[in-house]
Write an enzyme that holds these catalytic residues in place. Structure first.
Site, PDB file in Angstrom:
ATOM      1  N   CYS A   1       0.900  -1.271   0.061  1.00 31.34           N
ATOM      2  CA  CYS A   1       0.091   0.116  -0.004  1.00 31.34           C
ATOM      3  C   CYS A   1       0.732   1.301   0.121  1.00 31.34           C
ATOM      4  O   CYS A   1       1.777   1.482   0.917  1.00 31.34           O
ATOM      5  CB  CYS A   1      -1.046   0.125   1.074  1.00 31.34           C
ATOM      6  SG  CYS A   1      -1.705   1.470   1.359  1.00 31.34           S
TER       7      CYS A   1
ATOM      8  N   TRP B   1      -7.592  -6.717   5.047  1.00 38.50           N
ATOM      9  CA  TRP B   1      -6.035  -7.290   5.118  1.00 38.50           C
ATOM     10  C   TRP B   1      -5.912  -8.206   5.966  1.00 38.50           C
ATOM     11  O   TRP B   1      -6.350  -8.168   7.095  1.00 38.50           O
ATOM     12  CB  TRP B   1      -5.230  -6.064   5.486  1.00 38.50           C
ATOM     13  CG  TRP B   1      -5.341  -5.057   4.787  1.00 38.50           C
ATOM     14  CD1 TRP B   1      -5.974  -3.747   4.887  1.00 38.50           C
ATOM     15  CD2 TRP B   1      -4.459  -4.603   3.672  1.00 38.50           C
ATOM     16  NE1 TRP B   1      -5.783  -2.523   4.157  1.00 38.50           N
ATOM     17  CE2 TRP B   1      -4.785  -3.261   3.015  1.00 38.50           C
ATOM     18  CE3 TRP B   1      -3.673  -5.515   2.833  1.00 38.50           C
ATOM     19  CZ2 TRP B   1      -4.259  -2.500   1.974  1.00 38.50           C
ATOM     20  CZ3 TRP B   1      -2.910  -4.896   1.807  1.00 38.50           C
ATOM     21  CH2 TRP B   1      -3.157  -3.280   1.414  1.00 38.50           C
TER      22      TRP B   1
ATOM     23  N   ARG C   1     -13.806   2.309   5.847  1.00 39.49           N
ATOM     24  CA  ARG C   1     -12.779   1.212   5.138  1.00 39.49           C
ATOM     25  C   ARG C   1     -11.772   0.843   6.150  1.00 39.49           C
ATOM     26  O   ARG C   1     -11.412   1.636   7.135  1.00 39.49           O
ATOM     27  CB  ARG C   1     -12.259   1.972   4.102  1.00 39.49           C
ATOM     28  CG  ARG C   1     -13.022   2.399   3.046  1.00 39.49           C
ATOM     29  CD  ARG C   1     -13.867   1.380   2.363  1.00 39.49           C
ATOM     30  NE  ARG C   1     -13.096   0.472   1.428  1.00 39.49           N
ATOM     31  CZ  ARG C   1     -13.626  -0.451   0.574  1.00 39.49           C
ATOM     32  NH1 ARG C   1     -14.810  -0.757   0.633  1.00 39.49           N
ATOM     33  NH2 ARG C   1     -12.967  -1.445   0.017  1.00 39.49           N
TER      34      ARG C   1
ATOM     35  N   GLU D   1      -4.828   8.116   9.072  1.00 38.31           N
ATOM     36  CA  GLU D   1      -4.715   9.068   8.022  1.00 38.31           C
ATOM     37  C   GLU D   1      -3.239   9.290   7.789  1.00 38.31           C
ATOM     38  O   GLU D   1      -2.407   9.747   8.388  1.00 38.31           O
ATOM     39  CB  GLU D   1      -5.432  10.315   8.317  1.00 38.31           C
ATOM     40  CG  GLU D   1      -5.120  11.327   7.210  1.00 38.31           C
ATOM     41  CD  GLU D   1      -5.185  11.066   5.759  1.00 38.31           C
ATOM     42  OE1 GLU D   1      -4.198  11.168   5.001  1.00 38.31           O
ATOM     43  OE2 GLU D   1      -6.300  10.468   5.387  1.00 38.31           O
TER      44      GLU D   1
END
Length: 320
Positions: A55, A88, A124, A142
């Site tokens: 990611c 994940w 999410r 974040e």
């Protein structure tokens, strides 16, 4: 572990798109800060970082963590890059090379950490996750804020040489923020808006601005090693994680195929290779097998799960 069915939050085939087929990224929901005098004090080994090498958002945090010498302060756990319908997975569910088991709760998926903290969570299940072991909650998920926390929050605990490193310096903040804004919209997120578009018009509305911004970045980086102020800043970190994935994943899987980086953008390509080959934090966190696995494991985009062998090599040498 929660038994609530949350696959509408974790299964890409159930991803909600607008009537025009456009991909809209929901905002992160955990937005607290680590700072002295707050409920989240900077302390050694109090916090834990969950990431995926695949990611780009998570890799931002890994790069900053290494640049600032925070490895001994903030332990990290790597999830498998092969996202399934539950999000994940940890290595006990999918033992992908380099993936790890959850050391805190023996969770099966990252979603279990989220739902442990907030049983009614409806966002999410993204990485990175900065978790506080003391209060057993998520501080922040974040990436743009986590890298700023890492940039300064632990300075008083670090060695002098690491503490003085500042990747968001006061005199460059306005310029950094302005560049970050359009790079995020059209490049960092632009590749996703192209790749997850569900209509031709939504795809084209994303892919053309993406390459217009790459053209703009090519001019900015012509003859330069860094984007802003002739020094390494968070702007370079934020762009790097997208560009290192471009030829390997976005060009093919996300249909970002007007040009490649290595043959279409010589200045960006040189900037990319200098960061990768000259600064260990960039190379150490660029795991190409994880990168390929994450993008090509999404069955909604790649039903047969075939992983491409190219490009070869994944990144060209600096003296090429």
């Amino acid at each position: 572990m929660s038994t609530r069915d949350v696959t509408h939050l974790s299964d890409f085939s159930k991803m909600d798109r607008g009537q025009d087929g456009a991909f809209n990224r929901p905002p992160s929901q955990f937005r607290d800060w680590i700072e002295q005098g707050s409920k989240f004090e900077p302390e050694k080994e109090r916090y834990h970082l969950y990431v995926s090498y695949g990611c780009p958002w998570a890799t931002r945090a890994l790069i900053m963590r290494q640049l600032k010498g925070l490895e001994v302060f903030i332990p990290v756990t790597i999830v498998s890059p092969r996202i399934d319908e539950h999000g994940w997975p940890f290595a006990n569910i999918d033992p992908f090379p380099g993936a790890e088991v959850d050391p805190l709760y023996s969770a099966n998926h990252l979603k279990d950490i989220y739902l442990r903290v907030a049983p009614d969570y409806e966002g999410r299940f993204t990485v990175p996750v900065l978790y506080d072991k003391k209060t057993e909650t998520i501080v922040n998920n974040e990436s743009s804020e986590i890298i700023r926390i890492f940039n300064s929050a632990f300075n008083h605990l670090l060695s002098a040489d690491k503490a003085k490193l500042d990747f968001y310096p006061e005199h460059l903040r306005k310029e950094i923020d302005e560049l970050n804004t359009w790079v995020y919209d059209t490049v960092n997120n632009g590749v996703y808006k192209s790749g997850f578009a569900a209509s031709q018009s939504a795809y084209e509305k994303a892919v053309y601005p993406l390459f217009e911004s790459l053209d703009r970045l090519e001019k900015i980086l012509d003859g330069k090693d860094y984007l802003i102020g002739n020094q390494l800043t968070e702007a370079d970190i934020r762009l790097f994680v997208t560009i290192i994935r471009f030829d390997v994943a976005y060009h093919g899987q996300f249909k970002c195929n007007i040009r490649t980086i290595r043959y279409g953008y010589p200045a960006i390509h040189l900037w990319l290779r200098k960061l990768y080959w000259n600064i260990p934090a960039f190379q150490d966190t660029s795991k190409f097998e994880h990168i390929k696995a994450i993008y090509y494991s999404v069955k909604a985009n790649n039903p047969r799960q075939i992983i491409p062998v190219g490009p070869i090599p994944n990144i060209l040498p600096l003296d090429d």
